[in-house]
Design a protein around this motif. Structure first.
Motif, PDB file in Angstrom:
ATOM      1  N   LEU A   1     -17.950 -13.610 -10.381  1.00 27.54           N
ATOM      2  CA  LEU A   1     -18.937 -13.872 -11.358  1.00 27.54           C
ATOM      3  C   LEU A   1     -18.341 -14.533 -12.777  1.00 27.54           C
ATOM      4  O   LEU A   1     -19.257 -15.282 -13.452  1.00 27.54           O
TER       5      LEU A   1
ATOM      6  N   ASN B   1     -27.297  -9.237  -3.438  1.00 27.74           N
ATOM      7  CA  ASN B   1     -26.428  -9.211  -4.334  1.00 27.74           C
ATOM      8  C   ASN B   1     -24.988 -10.326  -4.264  1.00 27.74           C
ATOM      9  O   ASN B   1     -25.084 -10.911  -3.080  1.00 27.74           O
ATOM     10  N   PHE B   2     -24.263 -10.618  -5.315  1.00 27.31           N
ATOM     11  CA  PHE B   2     -23.279 -11.519  -5.099  1.00 27.31           C
ATOM     12  C   PHE B   2     -22.367 -11.628  -4.128  1.00 27.31           C
ATOM     13  O   PHE B   2     -22.078 -12.243  -3.386  1.00 27.31           O
ATOM     14  N   THR B   3     -21.846 -10.195  -3.900  1.00 23.62           N
ATOM     15  CA  THR B   3     -21.105 -10.005  -2.993  1.00 23.62           C
ATOM     16  C   THR B   3     -21.556 -10.395  -1.498  1.00 23.62           C
ATOM     17  O   THR B   3     -20.689 -10.853  -0.618  1.00 23.62           O
TER      18      THR B   3
ATOM     19  N   ILE C   1     -20.408 -22.555  -5.771  1.00 21.06           N
ATOM     20  CA  ILE C   1     -20.098 -21.598  -4.721  1.00 21.06           C
ATOM     21  C   ILE C   1     -19.718 -22.416  -3.617  1.00 21.06           C
ATOM     22  O   ILE C   1     -18.799 -22.379  -3.102  1.00 21.06           O
TER      23      ILE C   1
ATOM     24  N   GLY D   1     -25.122 -11.918 -12.088  1.00 23.95           N
ATOM     25  CA  GLY D   1     -25.310 -11.290 -11.070  1.00 23.95           C
ATOM     26  C   GLY D   1     -26.768 -10.555 -10.905  1.00 23.95           C
ATOM     27  O   GLY D   1     -27.401 -10.503  -9.805  1.00 23.95           O
TER      28      GLY D   1
ATOM     29  N   PHE E   1     -29.057 -13.485  -8.714  1.00 20.16           N
ATOM     30  CA  PHE E   1     -28.781 -13.255  -7.164  1.00 20.16           C
ATOM     31  C   PHE E   1     -29.704 -12.284  -6.494  1.00 20.16           C
ATOM     32  O   PHE E   1     -30.400 -12.685  -5.723  1.00 20.16           O
TER      33      PHE E   1
ATOM     34  N   TYR F   1     -24.170 -12.187  -0.561  1.00 22.96           N
ATOM     35  CA  TYR F   1     -24.039 -13.767  -0.602  1.00 22.96           C
ATOM     36  C   TYR F   1     -22.703 -14.372  -0.164  1.00 22.96           C
ATOM     37  O   TYR F   1     -22.778 -15.437   0.676  1.00 22.96           O
ATOM     38  N   ILE F   2     -21.704 -13.946  -1.006  1.00 28.00           N
ATOM     39  CA  ILE F   2     -20.502 -14.751  -0.739  1.00 28.00           C
ATOM     40  C   ILE F   2     -19.967 -14.462   0.710  1.00 28.00           C
ATOM     41  O   ILE F   2     -19.366 -15.347   1.440  1.00 28.00           O
TER      42      ILE F   2
END
Length: 234
Positions: A151, A176-178, A141, A166, A169, A180-181
């Motif tokens: 993902l 969650n992934f979103t 990432i 997913g 995370f 974190y990004i």
């Protein structure tokens, strides 16, 4: 302050890189050499943190220069500048452990990204301890933050199921992934706004936002300030 040696026989390109690195990005001192021979004299005095060199120059060509550099240091990062017609020539130089190569005319966003990848700060000591596999995910990432990341992209890279990635995370970071990004993109944007003079749309691109307008909307929602206001008050 990190030193970057720019070896380029065209004065206008050499000086343009100096302005971009010292004033546009900031945090660097640029040493200039107009030939491979002059570059070697400087390297014998002191090895810089990074070398940016043209591949074709009068006198000592780029390949010869790089091979001589590697006799002195195996580790110093080297970025090659090359014209479209020199692609095969540049590819030959890869055997000397080149970090990256960029095509002329130089795209300042691509150059900023390449240098950011080289000098990115490691924050492992401040991170929550995570498994080795998840460390690979976080590294992927970090290295691809300026691009679209899904993902699916991550799963393909680490050979795992996207749904399982997913879930990691949640289990590893409690988020969650979103989320974190978004957090990582904004973290990079804040760093670029504080430490460089890059334009807002360039900061947006380097932080993974294709639309500067969308970037500004997300940034204000999360920080309460526009990117310009953040830069002024930081």
């Amino acid at each position: 302050m990190k030193e970057i040696l720019v070896v380029e026989d065209e004065a206008i390109i050499r000086q343009g890189l100096k302005v971009l690195l010292e004033q546009g990005m900031g945090g660097f001192q640029v040493l200039e050499a107009k030939s491979g021979e002059e570059g070697m004299v400087m390297i014998h005095r002191r090895i810089p943190h990074l070398i940016v060199t043209d591949i074709r120059m009068g006198g000592m060509d780029g390949l010869t220069f790089i091979s001589k550099v590697r006799q002195i240091s195996k580790d110093v990062p080297i970025i090659i500048l090359s014209g479209h017609s020199d692609f095969e020539y540049a590819r030959t130089a890869m055997r000397y452990g080149i970090t990256d190569y960029l095509l002329k005319p130089i795209n300042r966003i691509e150059l900023s990204q390449a240098i950011s990848n080289i000098f990115k700060e490691t924050e492992e000591e401040n991170r929550i301890p995570v498994s080795r596999k998840f460390q690979d995910i976080l590294k992927f990432i970090d290295e691809n933050l300026s691009r679209e990341i899904t993902l699916g992209h991550i799963a393909e890279h680490v050979y795992l199921n996207p749904q399982y990635v997913g879930q990691l995370f949640k289990s590893e970071l409690g988020t969650n992934f979103t989320e974190y990004i978004t957090e990582e993109r904004l973290k990079r944007a804040k760093k670029l706004l504080k430490e460089t003079n890059l334009k807002v749309y360039e900061v947006a691109q380097l932080s993974g936002y294709k639309s500067p307008k969308h970037f500004m909307t997300v940034f204000k929602q999360e920080t309460g300030m526009t990117p310009k206001e953040f830069r002024e008050f930081s």
